[in-house]
Design a protein around this motif. Structure first.
Motif, PDB file in Angstrom:
ATOM      1  N   PRO A 168      17.534   0.315 -22.724  1.00 11.76           N
ATOM      2  CA  PRO A 168      16.611  -0.616 -23.400  1.00 11.76           C
ATOM      3  C   PRO A 168      15.239   0.016 -23.611  1.00 11.76           C
ATOM      4  CG  PRO A 168      16.952  -1.254 -21.109  1.00 11.76           C
ATOM      5  CD  PRO A 168      17.931  -0.163 -21.384  1.00 11.76           C
ATOM      6  N   ASP A 175      14.260  -2.208 -31.296  1.00 11.98           N
ATOM      7  CA  ASP A 175      15.312  -2.653 -30.391  1.00 11.98           C
ATOM      8  C   ASP A 175      16.470  -1.663 -30.361  1.00 11.98           C
ATOM      9  OD1 ASP A 175      14.324  -5.156 -29.429  1.00 11.98           O
ATOM     10  OD2 ASP A 175      14.692  -6.010 -31.409  1.00 11.98           O
ATOM     11  N   ASP A 199      18.680  -3.961 -25.573  1.00 11.13           N
ATOM     12  CA  ASP A 199      17.665  -4.992 -25.822  1.00 11.13           C
ATOM     13  C   ASP A 199      18.292  -6.216 -26.469  1.00 11.13           C
ATOM     14  OD1 ASP A 199      15.154  -3.462 -25.093  1.00 11.13           O
ATOM     15  OD2 ASP A 199      15.918  -2.156 -26.653  1.00 11.13           O
TER      16      ASP A 199
END
Length: 220
Positions: free
Chosen positions: A124, A131, A135
C-alpha cells in the motif's frame, strides 16, 4: 458445518514475481502443477485483463497462462459493475499518464464478485493520489495477502531433492517451462502438505531403503 476453502484472485505482479524471482518452475514444479489444479477447481482466479498483460510478455509465463484458460474470468456485467465501484473509490488506481495497471481495477472487481482473497506483490502507498491494489482492498474491506502468506495459508511445504535423489527416483525437469510439469515421487502438493522425500522413498531397486541417501562427505 465445514467451512469452504478460500478462493484467491491473482494480480499480474504476483504471478510475475513468483515465476521470475522466487518460485521458478524449474525449481518448484509441483507448486505450478498445484496452481493449475487450484484453477481447475475454481479456487484460483484472475481477470482476463491479467492474461492479456502476461501474453504481452511473450515468454514462458505467458505460455503457462495459455495452458490454463480456466484461471481467467471474463469481464461480465457483474465484474464491470464492481470495477465501476472500485474506480469510484480509487480513481487513481490506474496510472493514466503511463497507461499502466489497466488490469488492477478488474483484479479487485473479480475478487469482489468471487468473494476472493487478493494475492498481490504490491504494497500500500497510503497516498490517495496514487492507489495500489492493497489500498483499494483496504478501502473496500477486502482481504489481501502476498505470495508467501498465500502459500502459508494453503499449508504448502517443500522438500529438498538432491541431484542423486532425483536420478534415483527418475524425476526429470519438464523439457520446456511452458509444459505441464510431470514430477514423479518428488513429494506432490496436496491441499495441505507436500510430502518430504527421504530415506526409504527411493524406488531405484538398487538400495535397501536409506542406503542411497547421499553421504554428506561424498561429492555429488
Amino acid at each position: 458445518m465445514k467451512a469452504s476453502k478460500p478462493i484467491y484472485c491473482l494480480d499480474a505482479s504476483s504471478l510475475i514475481f513468483a515465476w521470475t524471482e522466487h518460485y521458478p518452475p524449474s525449481m518448484f514444479p509441483t507448486l505450478w502443477e498445484h496452481l493449475g489444479r487450484l484453477a481447475s477447481e475454481g479456487r484460483l482466479v484472475s481477470p482476463v485483463e491479467v492474461r492479456r498483460e502476461l501474453e504481452a510478455g511473450d515468454d514462458d509465463l505467458a505460455k503457462w497462462a495459455h495452458l490454463h484458460p480456466e484461471l481467467f474470468r471474463d469481464l461480465t456485467e457483474d465484474v464491470q459493475r464492481a470495477a465501476t465501484t472500485v474506480m469510484a473509490m480509487c480513481p487513481n488506481l490506474i496510472d493514466v499518464a503511463k497507461l499502466k495497471d489497466g488490469a488492477d481495477p478488474f483484479v479487485v472487481a473479480v475478487a469482489i464478485v468471487e468473494g476472493a482473497v487478493v494475492v498481490t506483490n504490491e504494497t500500500p502507498t497510503g497516498n490517495a493520489k496514487r492507489d495500489k491494489i492493497p489500498d483499494a482492498c483496504r478501502k473496500l474491506n477486502l482481504e489481501y495477502v502476498d505470495w508467501l502468506r498465500f502459500m502459508e495459508a494453503e499449508g504448502y511445504r517443500f522438500a529438498l531433492v538432491t541431484p542423486m535423489q532425483r536420478e534415483h527416483n527418475g524425476v526429470a525437469a519438464p523439457a520446456r517451462a511452458d509444459e505441464e510439469p510431470q514430477p514423479q515421487n518428488l513429494g506432490s502438493l496436496d491441499d495441505t502438505y507436500a510430502e518430504d522425500v527421504g530415506p526409504g522413498d527411493c524406488d531405484c531397486g538398487e538400495c535397501d531403503y536409506g542406503d542411497c541417501t547421499p553421504d554428506p562427505d561424498e561429492e555429488v
